[in-house]
Design an enzyme around this catalytic site. Sequence first.
Site, PDB file in Angstrom:
ATOM      1  N   GLU A 445      64.996  73.029  66.777  1.00 42.35           N
ATOM      2  CA  GLU A 445      65.433  72.698  65.422  1.00 42.35           C
ATOM      3  C   GLU A 445      66.949  72.483  65.407  1.00 42.35           C
ATOM      4  O   GLU A 445      67.715  73.388  65.748  1.00 42.35           O
ATOM      5  CB  GLU A 445      65.062  73.847  64.481  1.00 42.35           C
ATOM      6  N   ASP A 519      64.487  78.472  63.996  1.00 41.28           N
ATOM      7  CA  ASP A 519      65.121  79.682  63.475  1.00 41.28           C
ATOM      8  C   ASP A 519      64.086  80.643  62.881  1.00 41.28           C
ATOM      9  O   ASP A 519      63.015  80.234  62.455  1.00 41.28           O
ATOM     10  CB  ASP A 519      66.119  79.319  62.363  1.00 41.28           C
ATOM     11  N   ASP A 521      63.938  81.940  60.064  1.00 34.97           N
ATOM     12  CA  ASP A 521      64.081  82.008  58.606  1.00 34.97           C
ATOM     13  C   ASP A 521      63.020  81.120  57.952  1.00 34.97           C
ATOM     14  O   ASP A 521      62.149  80.580  58.630  1.00 34.97           O
ATOM     15  CB  ASP A 521      65.501  81.593  58.186  1.00 34.97           C
ATOM     16  N   ASP A 523      63.150  78.158  56.534  1.00 32.07           N
ATOM     17  CA  ASP A 523      63.150  76.768  56.991  1.00 32.07           C
ATOM     18  C   ASP A 523      62.512  76.644  58.370  1.00 32.07           C
ATOM     19  O   ASP A 523      61.726  75.736  58.633  1.00 32.07           O
ATOM     20  CB  ASP A 523      64.583  76.228  57.042  1.00 32.07           C
TER      21      ASP A 523
END
Length: 655
Positions: A445, A519, A521, A523
């Site tokens: 990403e 990540d 998180d 997203d």
Amino acid sequence: MATAKANKSSSAGSASYGAKDIQVLEGLDPVRKRPGMYIGSTGLAGLHHLIWEVVDNAVDEAMAGFCTKVVITLQADGSCSVTDNGRGIPVDPYPSGPHKGKSALEVVLTVLHAGGKFGGDGYKVSGGLHGVGVSVVNALSKKLVAEVDRDGVRYRQEFVDGGTPKTKITKVGASPSKTATGTTITFVPDPTIFAAEGTEFVARTVTERLQTIAFLNRDLEVVFVDERADKKQKTTYQYKGGIIDFVKHLNASREALFNKVANYEASEADQTLDIALQWNTGYYEGIYGYANGISTVEGGMHVEGFKTALTSVLNKYARASGGLKEKDENLLGEDIREGLTAIVAVKLREPQFEGQTKAKLGNVSIRSFVQKETNAKLEEWLQENPTEANRIVKKAVSAAQARLAAKNARNAVRRKTALAGAGMPDKLKDCSSTDASETELFIVEGDSAGGTAVDARDPRTQAILPIRGKILNVERARMDKMLKNTEIQTLITAIGGGIGNDEFNSEKARYHKVVILADADVDGSHIRTLLLTFFYRQMKPMVEAGYIYIAQPPLFSTEIGKSKIYLKDEAAKEKFLRENPNHKKDFQRLKGLGEMDWQELRSTTMHADSRTLLQITVDEAALAEDIMSVLMGDDVESRKQFIQTNARDVRNLDF
Ligand code: 0RA
């Protein structure tokens, strides 16, 4: 252990089923010598097969009309109990023959293929690969206890070390009530047989299968109880609508094209069918075939017969209703099946399971049966439900138009790749090895993390493909749109196996590990699910081959003196605290890959010796579809939980 030779006793005309009806073949030694022949493998799949085997017997009782409830309990001591309220395994002694004096229960449990369903007229249908008999479970168990309630009495017999009787069949008291009947089998799998992957049952594997069983056996109450420490749960599956409920369940997370579910049943001679179908507004087809309750993921004659009739019936209806004009070409099957969810469940004598994974139904007679019944019953349904029928036709017509558009888009992609030579996308930092069995593609990403990953990688075997932001949600896009998306084009070219159900070839895949690195998180989680959806929908063989992985960057960091320590997850953090009780206890929650330098990324996440990868696997096909929509839903918590409970930890397998 019993070792009698074949001794078929007559069962014709018997009014009730007893010891004389059970067909005898041989003892249990062959099962322990070649367990794979009987349960498929000695890995986790084989381990769970022991449960399916006992449950299938209870389901047979239900199908014969004698059982309404099955309870499956994973006990705290590692054993598994299956209780049903069927007739109870017969307990009367054999009057003659090689088993003279032995109880039918003991023979059922110690003699291979001893069981009414293999010869007598007690059962109409039974499984193929499954349905090898509870004696197989006994053969592969360290300990097995059978308890039977019959004639107001509770009987009990215990076996050890792969089926050796430890006790005789014993009356241990009265059954709970005079009329209560049933069987409880409690077994402890033999750890020497299941040495490779252990004997710990996986709750999710069990519940998925039990839910399917409940859907396929209308009204049967299937209860799952987990008594293991920290895993306690109790779940009941029971569906009054049977496979109608199954279809509704599968479409629940999607938008149905209409509310009704078409359903028809039929039976002739030795075979029956039960079919339910409904369309959703999406673009994928999900036709799930079952033969005698066994999932046929490779399809087969029942599914073929269904598809042929469906195409023909709908074209006929479309012409008659004016949805298709005279000059229009016929709709293709794939146009009609766009957005279709269907269950095709058949039962038949002696099912033939073929194909690579023995999951394709080969019996030719079932094809014409399903085809004939679908032609008649589905046509009738369309006539009776014109609003729904016209919606289906309209959707199929627009699918046909999209198919032509996709063909053009596909050709454009092909031309582009051809023009660029065998060229790989600029963004791909490829590895030097071309041996797919050792190469890994990391999809990373963001460009900056991509750069770090390039520094961290082993350039010989590890390739890096940075992707920017979120890729297209392929769940909500048709093929033509998908092929125009540059991020998707890049993925297709890099992996090199093509795209789509008909075309993708995992043998051409340039990497046997594709690792999603995003990540930790919200997203990142979204990106992971978009990519998983893409692989599941457009490169399913990659998922089935176990080629798709999720990287696990550490969740926490802390310091000891001047050196930084990374901790994989909450458990690692707790272990660290136990081992370092005097530590100052401040931990940073790592959110992004960008918080690590390349050395850190290498050692924590990418290097084969020290990383953790989660391998993505799929078990029950129909319910896996369902999971895809969970993944694509808005419920981040359930998504997170899914990834945590389903991605298999393969740290130890990965060298
Ligand atoms: C053989 C014959 C009969 C029932 C069973 C086996 C049977 C096996 C299992 C295994 C788990 N639960 C089971 N329930 C039944 C027929 C019995 C009769 O006619 O009374």
